[in-house]
Design an enzyme around this catalytic site. Structure first.
Site, PDB file in Angstrom:
ATOM      1  CB  CYS A   1      -2.433  -0.106   8.318  1.00 55.04           C
ATOM      2  SG  CYS A   1      -1.130   1.058   8.751  1.00 55.04           S
TER       3      CYS A   1
ATOM      4  CD  GLU B   1       5.360  -0.897  11.866  1.00 54.06           C
ATOM      5  OE1 GLU B   1       6.173  -0.352  12.611  1.00 54.06           O
ATOM      6  OE2 GLU B   1       5.131  -0.512  10.700  1.00 54.06           O
TER       7      GLU B   1
ATOM      8  CG  ASN C   1      -0.362  -0.080   2.502  1.00 47.88           C
ATOM      9  OD1 ASN C   1       0.666  -0.727   2.682  1.00 47.88           O
ATOM     10  ND2 ASN C   1      -0.937   0.581   3.470  1.00 47.88           N
TER      11      ASN C   1
HETATM   12  P1  NAD Z   1      -0.124  -9.564   3.360  1.00 46.04           P
HETATM   13  O1  NAD Z   1      -0.050 -10.001   4.771  1.00 46.04           O
HETATM   14  O2  NAD Z   1      -0.905 -10.374   2.408  1.00 46.04           O
HETATM   15  O3  NAD Z   1       1.349  -9.472   2.726  1.00 46.04           O
HETATM   16  C1  NAD Z   1       2.365  -8.689   3.312  1.00 46.04           C
HETATM   17  C2  NAD Z   1       3.714  -9.232   2.867  1.00 46.04           C
HETATM   18  O4  NAD Z   1       3.879 -10.519   3.424  1.00 46.04           O
HETATM   19  C3  NAD Z   1       3.861  -9.395   1.354  1.00 46.04           C
HETATM   20  O5  NAD Z   1       5.182  -9.071   0.987  1.00 46.04           O
HETATM   21  C4  NAD Z   1       3.586 -10.884   1.148  1.00 46.04           C
HETATM   22  O6  NAD Z   1       4.186 -11.431  -0.001  1.00 46.04           O
HETATM   23  C5  NAD Z   1       4.217 -11.452   2.413  1.00 46.04           C
HETATM   24  N1  NAD Z   1       3.687 -12.749   2.809  1.00 46.04           N
HETATM   25  C6  NAD Z   1       2.436 -13.252   2.622  1.00 46.04           C
HETATM   26  N2  NAD Z   1       2.345 -14.481   3.152  1.00 46.04           N
HETATM   27  C7  NAD Z   1       3.552 -14.775   3.703  1.00 46.04           C
HETATM   28  C8  NAD Z   1       4.089 -15.908   4.390  1.00 46.04           C
HETATM   29  N3  NAD Z   1       3.355 -16.995   4.621  1.00 46.04           N
HETATM   30  N4  NAD Z   1       5.369 -15.855   4.818  1.00 46.04           N
HETATM   31  C9  NAD Z   1       6.121 -14.754   4.600  1.00 46.04           C
HETATM   32  N5  NAD Z   1       5.680 -13.659   3.939  1.00 46.04           N
HETATM   33  C10 NAD Z   1       4.413 -13.664   3.496  1.00 46.04           C
HETATM   34  O7  NAD Z   1      -0.626  -8.051   3.385  1.00 46.04           O
HETATM   35  P2  NAD Z   1      -0.922  -7.102   2.149  1.00 46.04           P
HETATM   36  O8  NAD Z   1      -2.211  -7.520   1.515  1.00 46.04           O
HETATM   37  O9  NAD Z   1       0.298  -6.988   1.296  1.00 46.04           O
HETATM   38  O10 NAD Z   1      -1.101  -5.681   2.881  1.00 46.04           O
HETATM   39  C11 NAD Z   1      -2.295  -5.249   3.436  1.00 46.04           C
HETATM   40  C12 NAD Z   1      -2.318  -5.485   4.918  1.00 46.04           C
HETATM   41  O11 NAD Z   1      -1.191  -4.858   5.535  1.00 46.04           O
HETATM   42  C13 NAD Z   1      -3.526  -4.876   5.603  1.00 46.04           C
HETATM   43  O12 NAD Z   1      -4.005  -5.778   6.561  1.00 46.04           O
HETATM   44  C14 NAD Z   1      -2.963  -3.637   6.285  1.00 46.04           C
HETATM   45  O13 NAD Z   1      -3.689  -3.173   7.395  1.00 46.04           O
HETATM   46  C15 NAD Z   1      -1.617  -4.109   6.672  1.00 46.04           C
HETATM   47  N6  NAD Z   1      -0.707  -2.973   6.903  1.00 46.04           N
HETATM   48  C16 NAD Z   1      -0.365  -2.658   8.186  1.00 46.04           C
HETATM   49  C17 NAD Z   1       0.462  -1.565   8.430  1.00 46.04           C
HETATM   50  C18 NAD Z   1       0.857  -1.132   9.824  1.00 46.04           C
HETATM   51  O14 NAD Z   1       1.737  -0.286   9.948  1.00 46.04           O
HETATM   52  N7  NAD Z   1       0.240  -1.651  10.875  1.00 46.04           N
HETATM   53  C19 NAD Z   1       0.947  -0.823   7.363  1.00 46.04           C
HETATM   54  C20 NAD Z   1       0.558  -1.182   6.068  1.00 46.04           C
HETATM   55  C21 NAD Z   1      -0.273  -2.265   5.844  1.00 46.04           C
HETATM   56  O1  6OD Z   2       3.948   6.274   8.944  1.00 47.23           O
HETATM   57  C1  6OD Z   2       4.500   5.214   9.218  1.00 47.23           C
HETATM   58  O2  6OD Z   2       5.663   5.148   9.656  1.00 47.23           O
HETATM   59  C2  6OD Z   2       3.765   3.969   9.021  1.00 47.23           C
HETATM   60  N1  6OD Z   2       4.376   2.844   9.431  1.00 47.23           N
HETATM   61  C3  6OD Z   2       2.556   4.004   8.439  1.00 47.23           C
HETATM   62  C4  6OD Z   2       1.762   2.877   8.208  1.00 47.23           C
HETATM   63  C5  6OD Z   2       0.728   2.976   7.355  1.00 47.23           C
HETATM   64  C6  6OD Z   2      -0.108   1.865   7.038  1.00 47.23           C
HETATM   65  O3  6OD Z   2      -0.532   1.623   5.940  1.00 47.23           O
END
Ligand code: NAD
Ligand code: 6OD
Length: 495
Positions: free
Chosen positions: A297, A263, A164
């Site tokens: 997120c 995260e 994202n």
């Molecule tokens: P995802 O969990 O599907 O994938 C994230 C990463 O993990 C990708 O690089 C993917 O290839 C890898 N991955 C997937 N399965 C794996 C496994 N079994 N072992 C190792 N790596 C693996 O998430 P997404 O769809 O790419 O991103 C969206 C999600 O990320 C949403 O839930 C969002 O809230 C979260 N997010 C959280 C934050 C935060 O700071 N808390 C920030 C951005 C996104």
């Molecule tokens: O601003 C940041 O440092 C951070 N980790 C943001 C996360 C955004 C989620 O999509």
């Protein structure tokens, strides 16, 4: 002048970067798709198990060859050079990020790439200023012992990030990891491989020793992500992504007791009191619900509004949603891009159906817009607002990760706090009020990692950032990052 969109170059192959070199592709390729058009932007070389192993080995070798002992001032200088070099190659990063995500070019410039630069500069400052803990212990009889902690890198850190905010989230982890003297193997999302690859060039150009930054491309289970987290040469995993994947990764590394920083997902609330400045709150809420097409997120998916102003907020948000401009990412006036993929659009649309089955009234959106021309193959979706849902309905409990939110009324402050905290997640909250005391009171009661008052996504990179509950484990940012990316040895000397 309106910049040109990134021209699709399907003949372009994004390579893995291992031991200071791009690896000639000799295995499977997968497609990197522009979600605004559905066109292939590039092919990507999927790293197999041996290649991931080579990346980890090269990272270990870089540590042994002295990177971990590099003086702090040299590491800080290198991070600053990296920031400067991204600044020099700014538009290349912007074009690559826009082609991978379909996000508006203005956002890629003002947020994603700008923050990558700030991430490197901030952690250069943080490490340069960091001290070490020391304590004098009184042993009795006039004897004393001096304790001091020596900061050491954790070792080889696996960095796994989502699609994202690809470069922003990658550099938010890579900068402190390198600042602390670690070597990294990064696995960008399969949806957005380009900027991690460009960063490899930049870090090599500014003199990062070979093996300190490696990139392996691929998917999660049965691919580069899993090969990386299961590799015995990994000393720590820092992961940003969904809660389900985080849980899986945690089980993977449990046998070897490796530290994790997670995260994860969010289901964030906004709480809007009737003493607010309506216009200011509507501007903030519109951003927090629809920024990056709801794919942040921290985005608000639950809006609790004091009943006395419920209709005003609902009408105001509908009006502002109508002003969002979906369109070519290259157009400077575009505010809203597509979802990341057709698969993600199917997930978001599923929640549209679930919401309607649960009796939601659709105030706006709920469908797929007709954009026509080049954009007809993209994964576009309408910004969507609902009323009529409650905290027991799935679209109010589960993370949607799209431009959709439920508006729910409340009467009292206590009720608002209870509704906002009634979630398995715990990432972020935003409180909108002009009552100073209430702002502090309510913000502090939120069970989240970050609680904003009268703002959203305002970031201080020296402050702790992370989530409670399903939203994560640990905190990064400033000193918190140093705690995760380094491992102190306490030396105790009897004097
Ligand atoms: P995802 O969990 O599907 O994938 C994230 C990463 O993990 C990708 O690089 C993917 O290839 C890898 N991955 C997937 N399965 C794996 C496994 N079994 N072992 C190792 N790596 C693996 O998430 P997404 O769809 O790419 O991103 C969206 C999600 O990320 C949403 O839930 C969002 O809230 C979260 N997010 C959280 C934050 C935060 O700071 N808390 C920030 C951005 C996104
Ligand atoms: O601003 C940041 O440092 C951070 N980790 C943001 C996360 C955004 C989620 O999509």
């Amino acid at each position: 002048m309106t910049p040109q969109p990134a021209s699709p170059r399907p003949e372009n192959i994004l390579r893995n970067f291992v031991d200071g070199r791009f690896v000639e592709p000799d295995g499977k390729l997968f497609r990197d798709i522009d979600p605004a058009t559905g066109r292939t932007v590039a092919q990507v070389h999927e790293a197999d198990l041996p290649l991931v192993g080579r990346a980890v080995t090269s990272a270990r070798r870089a540590l042994a060859q002295g990177w971990s002992d590099t003086p702090v001032r040299e590491r800080a200088a290198l991070l600053r050079r990296a920031a400067d070099r991204i600044e020099e190659r700014f538009e290349e990063f912007v074009v690559a990020e826009v082609a991978d995500t379909g996000k508006p070019i203005t956002q890629a410039r003002d947020l994603d790439v700008a923050r990558a630069i700030t991430n490197f500069r901030t952690f250069a400052d943080v490490i340069a200023a960091a001290g070490q803990e020391s304590f004098m212990t009184e042993l009795g009889d006039g004897r004393r012992a001096l304790n001091y902690a020596v900061r050491k890198p954790v070792g080889v850190v696996a960095v796994i990030v989502p699609w994202n905010l690809p470069l922003l989230l990658l550099t938010w982890k890579v900068a402190p990891a390198l600042a602390c003297g670690n070597a990294v193997v990064v696995k960008p999302s399969e949806e957005t491989p380009a900027t991690a690859t460009l960063l490899a060039q930049v870090l090599a150009e500014v003199g990062l020793p070979r093996g300190v930054y490696n990139v392996v491309h691929g998917f999660g289970a049965g691919s580069a992500g899993e090969f990386l987290t299961t590799h015995p040469g990994i000393d720590a995993v820092t992961f940003t992504g969904s809660s389900a994947t985080g849980s899986h990764v945690m089980r993977t590394v449990a046998d070897r007791v490796r530290p994790v920083s997670f995260e994860l997902g969010g289901k964030n609330a906004a709480v809007v009191f009737d003493d607010i400045d309506l216009d200011e709150a509507l501007t903030g809420l519109t951003r927090s619900v629809f920024a990056n097409t709801g794919q942040v997120c921290l985005c608000t998916e639950r809006v609790y509004v004091q009943r006395t102003i419920f209709d005003d907020i609902a009408a105001g948000l509908v009006e502002r949603a109508a002003q969002l401009k979906l369109g070519s990412p290259a157009d400077e006036s575009t505010t809203t891009g597509p979802l990341i993929s057709q698969a993600h659009r199917r997930k978001v649309r599923h929640y549209f159906e679930v919401a309607e089955q649960a009796g939601a009234e659709v105030l706006t959106g709920g469908g797929i817009p007709e954009l026509g021309g080049d954009l007809s193959g993209g994964s576009w979706i309408e910004p969507t607002l609902w009323t009529g849902l409650t905290n027991t309905d799935r679209p109010v409990r589960e993370e949607i990760f799209g431009p959709a939110a439920a508006l729910i009324p409340f009467d009292t402050e206590d009720e608002a706090v209870a509704l906002a905290n009634d979630t398995d997640y715990g990432l972020a909250a935003a409180v909108w009020t002009n009552d100073l005391r209430r702002g502090h009171r309510v913000a502090q009661q939120m069970r989240v990692g970050i609680s904003w008052v009268n703002t959203w996504f305002t970031r201080e990179l020296r402050s702790p950032f992370g989530g409670a509950g399903l939203s994560g484990i640990g905190r990064e940012g400033g000193e918190s990052s140093l705690h995760f990316y380094s491992e102190p040895t306490n030396v105790c000397v009897q004097l």
